[in-house]
Design an enzyme around this catalytic site. Structure first.
Site, mmCIF file in Angstrom:
data_model
loop_
_atom_site.group_PDB
_atom_site.id
_atom_site.type_symbol
_atom_site.label_atom_id
_atom_site.label_comp_id
_atom_site.label_asym_id
_atom_site.label_seq_id
_atom_site.Cartn_x
_atom_site.Cartn_y
_atom_site.Cartn_z
ATOM 1 N N GLU A 76 19.233 -30.586 34.222
ATOM 2 C CA GLU A 76 18.744 -29.245 34.519
ATOM 3 C C GLU A 76 19.462 -28.782 35.774
ATOM 4 O O GLU A 76 19.737 -29.584 36.672
ATOM 5 C CB GLU A 76 17.225 -29.227 34.778
ATOM 6 C CG GLU A 76 16.377 -29.486 33.557
ATOM 7 C CD GLU A 76 16.110 -30.953 33.304
ATOM 8 O OE1 GLU A 76 15.618 -31.274 32.211
ATOM 9 O OE2 GLU A 76 16.404 -31.791 34.184
ATOM 10 N N TYR A 89 29.800 -28.305 35.724
ATOM 11 C CA TYR A 89 29.317 -28.948 34.505
ATOM 12 C C TYR A 89 30.064 -28.435 33.273
ATOM 13 O O TYR A 89 30.472 -29.222 32.413
ATOM 14 C CB TYR A 89 27.811 -28.736 34.337
ATOM 15 C CG TYR A 89 26.988 -29.326 35.462
ATOM 16 C CD1 TYR A 89 27.289 -30.569 36.011
ATOM 17 C CD2 TYR A 89 25.901 -28.642 35.983
ATOM 18 C CE1 TYR A 89 26.546 -31.105 37.044
ATOM 19 C CE2 TYR A 89 25.146 -29.185 37.011
ATOM 20 C CZ TYR A 89 25.465 -30.413 37.540
ATOM 21 O OH TYR A 89 24.722 -30.940 38.556
#
Length: 153
Positions: free
Chosen positions: A109, A121
């Site tokens: 998350e 990411y």
């Protein structure tokens, strides 16, 4: 002066590292983990790592394993070492170790406002798979988390 990240080693986080890790945690987050939360992570189904650079900890990760999934619970880089590739090195280390441990995917998350982390990411192959409204405490209320996944096999 040379870049301290050049002379680095990634190794397991040890209880003796907690004072330095907690200092980084408090510098990096508005709602930091407590020492008790970190101590609770010293279990067989967790992987805790630090990146040590020139004698100090530049960043760390906490990953939980559940069945065939690795869940990146915490990654933090010392503010003075941001932008030097520490986060990417730690993330790649987590992915390599999780794949070696037969994990099928890595889930995390991230605050939707953390655009630099989201870009990191995505550049490492993570894709958005959902969101968790009100997941993170914020200065005023709660913030939504983006849930991201990277298949490891």
């Amino acid at each position: 002066m040379s870049d301290p990240v050049c002379a680095h080693v990634i190794r397991p986080l040890e209880v003796a590292d907690l004072p330095e890790v907690l200092d980084i945690e408090h510098q990096g987050y508005s709602h930091p983990w407590t020492e008790g939360v970190f101590r609770d992570c010293f279990r067989d189904d967790y992987r805790l790592s630090v990146l040590k650079a020139s004698g100090y900890i530049a960043g760390y990760t906490v990953v939980a394993y559940l069945f065939d999934e690795a869940h990146l619970l915490n990654v933090c880089v010392r503010p003075s070492d941001r932008g030097r590739g520490v986060g990417r090195q730690l993330l790649r280390h987590v992915m390599i170790e999780a794949a070696r441990d037969n994990m099928q995917k890595l889930i995390l998350e991230v605050r939707q406002s953390n655009t630099s982390a989201i870009a990191l990411y995505q550049s490492e192959g993570f894709v958005l798979i959902g969101e968790r409204p009100g997941y993170y405490p914020a200065a005023e209320g709660r913030e939504t988390a983006s849930v991201m996944e990277r298949i490891l096999v």
